[in-house]
Write a protein that holds these residues in place. Structure first.
Motif, short mmCIF file in Angstrom:
data_model
loop_
_atom_site.label_atom_id
_atom_site.label_comp_id
_atom_site.label_asym_id
_atom_site.label_seq_id
_atom_site.Cartn_x
_atom_site.Cartn_y
_atom_site.Cartn_z
N TRP A 163 7.52 10.76 7.01
CA TRP A 163 7.13 10.26 5.71
C TRP A 163 8.32 9.64 5.00
O TRP A 163 9.47 9.95 5.27
CB TRP A 163 6.52 11.40 4.88
CG TRP A 163 7.28 12.68 4.90
CD1 TRP A 163 8.18 13.14 3.98
CD2 TRP A 163 7.24 13.69 5.92
NE1 TRP A 163 8.68 14.36 4.34
CE2 TRP A 163 8.12 14.73 5.54
CE3 TRP A 163 6.53 13.83 7.12
CZ2 TRP A 163 8.32 15.87 6.31
CZ3 TRP A 163 6.72 14.96 7.89
CH2 TRP A 163 7.61 15.97 7.48
N ASP A 164 7.99 8.76 4.06
CA ASP A 164 9.03 8.05 3.30
C ASP A 164 9.46 8.81 2.06
O ASP A 164 10.59 8.66 1.59
CB ASP A 164 8.52 6.66 2.90
CG ASP A 164 8.06 5.86 4.10
OD1 ASP A 164 8.89 5.62 4.99
OD2 ASP A 164 6.87 5.49 4.16
N GLU A 165 8.55 9.61 1.50
CA GLU A 165 8.83 10.39 0.31
C GLU A 165 8.19 11.76 0.47
O GLU A 165 7.14 11.89 1.10
CB GLU A 165 8.23 9.71 -0.94
CG GLU A 165 8.73 8.30 -1.19
CD GLU A 165 7.89 7.57 -2.23
OE1 GLU A 165 7.31 8.27 -3.11
OE2 GLU A 165 7.79 6.34 -2.18
N GLY A 166 8.82 12.78 -0.10
CA GLY A 166 8.25 14.12 0.00
C GLY A 166 9.20 15.15 -0.55
O GLY A 166 10.33 14.83 -0.98
N GLY A 186 3.76 -0.64 4.02
CA GLY A 186 3.68 0.19 2.84
C GLY A 186 4.45 1.49 2.99
O GLY A 186 5.33 1.61 3.85
N SER A 187 4.12 2.47 2.15
CA SER A 187 4.82 3.75 2.14
C SER A 187 3.86 4.89 2.44
O SER A 187 2.68 4.85 2.08
CB SER A 187 5.47 3.99 0.77
OG SER A 187 6.41 2.97 0.48
N ALA A 221 -0.47 5.05 10.17
CA ALA A 221 -0.71 3.82 10.94
C ALA A 221 -0.98 2.64 10.01
O ALA A 221 -0.42 1.55 10.19
CB ALA A 221 -1.89 4.04 11.89
N PHE A 222 -1.82 2.85 9.01
CA PHE A 222 -2.12 1.77 8.07
C PHE A 222 -0.90 1.41 7.22
O PHE A 222 -0.60 0.23 6.99
CB PHE A 222 -3.29 2.17 7.17
CG PHE A 222 -3.71 1.10 6.21
CD1 PHE A 222 -4.34 -0.06 6.65
CD2 PHE A 222 -3.48 1.24 4.84
CE1 PHE A 222 -4.72 -1.05 5.77
CE2 PHE A 222 -3.86 0.25 3.95
CZ PHE A 222 -4.49 -0.90 4.41
N ALA A 223 -0.17 2.44 6.77
CA ALA A 223 1.02 2.18 5.96
C ALA A 223 2.04 1.37 6.74
O ALA A 223 2.63 0.41 6.21
CB ALA A 223 1.64 3.50 5.50
N ARG A 224 2.27 1.73 8.00
CA ARG A 224 3.27 1.00 8.79
C ARG A 224 2.79 -0.42 9.10
O ARG A 224 3.58 -1.37 9.07
CB ARG A 224 3.54 1.76 10.09
CG ARG A 224 4.24 3.10 9.86
CD ARG A 224 5.66 2.90 9.35
NE ARG A 224 6.33 4.17 9.05
CZ ARG A 224 6.46 4.68 7.84
NH1 ARG A 224 5.99 4.04 6.78
NH2 ARG A 224 7.07 5.83 7.65
N PRO A 235 0.82 -1.22 0.00
CA PRO A 235 0.00 0.00 0.00
C PRO A 235 0.85 1.27 0.00
O PRO A 235 1.91 1.31 0.63
CB PRO A 235 -0.80 -0.12 1.30
CG PRO A 235 -0.84 -1.58 1.60
CD PRO A 235 0.48 -2.12 1.12
N ARG A 236 0.35 2.26 -0.69
CA ARG A 236 0.98 3.58 -0.72
C ARG A 236 -0.10 4.60 -0.36
O ARG A 236 -1.12 4.69 -1.04
CB ARG A 236 1.59 3.88 -2.09
CG ARG A 236 2.83 3.06 -2.39
CD ARG A 236 3.37 3.35 -3.80
NE ARG A 236 3.64 4.76 -4.04
CZ ARG A 236 4.73 5.41 -3.62
NH1 ARG A 236 5.66 4.75 -2.92
NH2 ARG A 236 4.90 6.68 -3.88
N LEU A 237 0.15 5.36 0.69
CA LEU A 237 -0.80 6.36 1.15
C LEU A 237 -0.13 7.71 1.20
O LEU A 237 1.11 7.80 1.23
CB LEU A 237 -1.37 5.99 2.53
CG LEU A 237 -2.22 4.72 2.58
CD1 LEU A 237 -1.36 3.51 2.92
CD2 LEU A 237 -3.34 4.85 3.60
#
Length: 509
Positions: A74-77, A41-42, A34-37, A9-11
């Motif tokens: 965050w993982d990307e930004g 996911g990311s 919370a859902f990504a972790r 998943p990616r959120l």
């Protein structure tokens, strides 16, 4: 480039830099993260800065700072990069134009040259006639030349979606199940300045960045059919949707920065809330607490515990009341659980702000702060409350002011109490001072024993009244940290100087 449907998943959270960050940004980030972790996911931070009229240059950095403060990383930004860069919509303008051209070529969209005055007049007429408000399609099917001869023309057009009569108005929601939405009008998707509106940009960006789950506030439910339609027209796979309940004031209105200072995310830092307490509180607003073996709610939990248990089916769709009393209670719990040295460190910015401590305190000042923090840890619900309790320990003896309510509660025997205390405390050996817990020399146990013998036993004054004048003299306040420990930290010289000073004031009438 977009992610494969079978990948993790990616959120994303996608705030607009139009002012101080809204607490809703943290709320949405928390549930996305919370859902990504949980799913491995990311989590992506995207800045949606296409609203140039309301854009504020410092707002983006405030978003970064406040979310980092909360520990919602965050993982990307924009600041960390990633495979789907750039992560600012203003840097992606070339991305949107091909999608707009395709919609125009296929008759899914059209140019509109109506002026703002003409649109306002149209809405006024619709409202007076009690008709549904929406664009009347004056420009649809017309060339520029055909439209130019009609009233309310403007040189630079916008682009509108052409909403079909049979548009699907239902969609599946992870929180709410099957949802019905009102029929949309012909939404603008490209503004006259060349910037896309939210409705086009969000679809294109979520596709291009491989977003699999779109989690946002329930106010976007009415817009979702437009987005689903754009996905279908463009041949793109739609993400799954989850519309979170709106945060509400006590009067059940939507929480806003205009009405409620707590809507500003920076307000919580200013007021002295701990980030972990705020994260815990935001989770509780829309998610039920676990229960212990006896069936009692467990309302204090970490982000890791929240993420481990996370289930979209447990999210309460009813808009929660933003109860600051509950948050203060939680904050007090977290304050009491901190190690004393850690709490002292967290107090430093607030004490520096109040000019109680300098920006670079000495080792002696820090040692005193740690000792004072141990005394006041159970007496705070907010970090800002420490300033009044700490200040007396850093003031010069002749700068200490006596609060009016503290002075008002002094009894007629206050002078005698102060004189007696000065005499007996003067006899205590002050070698080896400054170590709380010591049972010899100038220490809290020795001080307490001497004062109880001289004032409670010697003068026959009940403890309830015996130490009030001493507390007032030492702290300047009616309510203060524990008296005997305060005297130990202040030291013999300062304690006696403060007792003398108040005694002299009372003697002079």
């Amino acid at each position: 480039m977009s992610a494969s449907p079978t990948s993790a998943p990616r959120l994303r959270v996608a705030p607009s830099p139009t002012g101080d960050p809204h607490v809703g940004t943290a709320y949405m980030s928390l549930f996305n993260l919370a859902f990504a972790r949980q799913q491995g996911g990311s989590f992506v931070l995207r800045i949606e800065d296409t609203d140039r009229a309301r854009f504020r240059a410092d707002s983006e950095q405030q978003v970064f700072d406040t979310l980092h403060w909360l520990g919602l990383s965050w993982d990307e930004g924009p600041d960390v990069g990633g495979p789907y860069a750039p992560y600012r919509q203003s840097e992606r303008l070339k991305t949107y134009r091909p999608y707009v051209e395709r919609l125009l070529d296929e008759g899914r969209a059209y140019h509109c040259w109506c002026s703002q005055d003409r649109l306002a007049e149209m809405r006024d007429k619709q409202q007076k006639l009690k008709l549904p408000t929406g664009y009347d399609r004056l420009c649809h099917g017309k060339t520029r030349e055909e439209r130019e001869v009609l009233p309310g023309f403007t040189e630079t057009p916008v682009v509108r979606m052409l909403i079909p009569e049979d548009v699907e108005l239902q969609f599946d929601d992870l929180i709410r199940g099957r949802v019905s939405a009102p029929r949309p009008d012909d939404q603008v998707i490209l503004k006259a300045d060349g910037f896309p509106t939210y409705h086009l940009a969000v679809v294109v960006d979520d596709h291009e960045m491989g977003i699999t789950h779109v989690v946002r506030g329930e106010e976007w439910i009415s817009s979702t059919p437009k987005h689903v339609l754009l996905y279908r027209w463009l041949g793109l796979e739609a993400p799954r949707f989850a519309h979170m309940p709106l945060l509400r004031n006590t009067d059940k209105s939507k929480i806003s920065k205009r009405k409620n200072p707590a809507a500003r995310l920076t307000w919580f830092q200013e007021q002295g809330y701990l980030p972990e307490a705020l994260v815990n509180f935001l989770a509780l607003l829309a998610y039920p607490p676990k229960q212990d073996a006896e069936g009692n709610d467990v309302e204090v939990f970490s982000f890791e515990e929240f993420a481990k248990d996370f289930d979209w089916g447990k999210v309460n769709p009813v808009g929660p009341i933003f109860d600051l009393k509950k948050l203060e209670w939680l904050n007090g719990v977290y304050i009491r659980e901190l190690e004393v040295g850690e709490l002292a460190t967290r107090l430093l910015p607030y004490l520096e702000r109040e000019e109680i401590l300098p920006e670079s305190p000495s080792l002696g000042e820090l040692a005193r702060l740690r000792a004072v923090t141990e005394l006041i840890q159970t007496r705070m619900a907010l970090l800002t409350e420490a300033a009044a309790l700490v200040r007396p320990f850093y003031l010069a003896d002749d700068e200490l002011e006596i609060a009016d309510d503290a002075r008002a509660q002094l009894k007629e025997n206050a002078g005698e109490v102060l004189a007696t205390a000065t005499r007996v405390l003067g006899d205590i050996d002050d070698h080896g001072t400054g170590v709380l817990g010591s049972e010899s020399g100038w220490s809290a146990p020795v001080i307490e024993a001497a004062l109880r013998e001289a004032i409670v036993d010697g003068l026959g004054i009940k403890p309830k009244f015996a130490f009030g004048p001493l507390r007032t003299a030492v702290s300047g306040q009616r309510i203060s940290p524990p008296l005997f420990e305060s005297m130990e930290i202040l030291g013999k010289t300062s304690t006696l100087a403060r007792l003398h000073r108040l005694h002299d004031e009372l003697s002079q009438g």
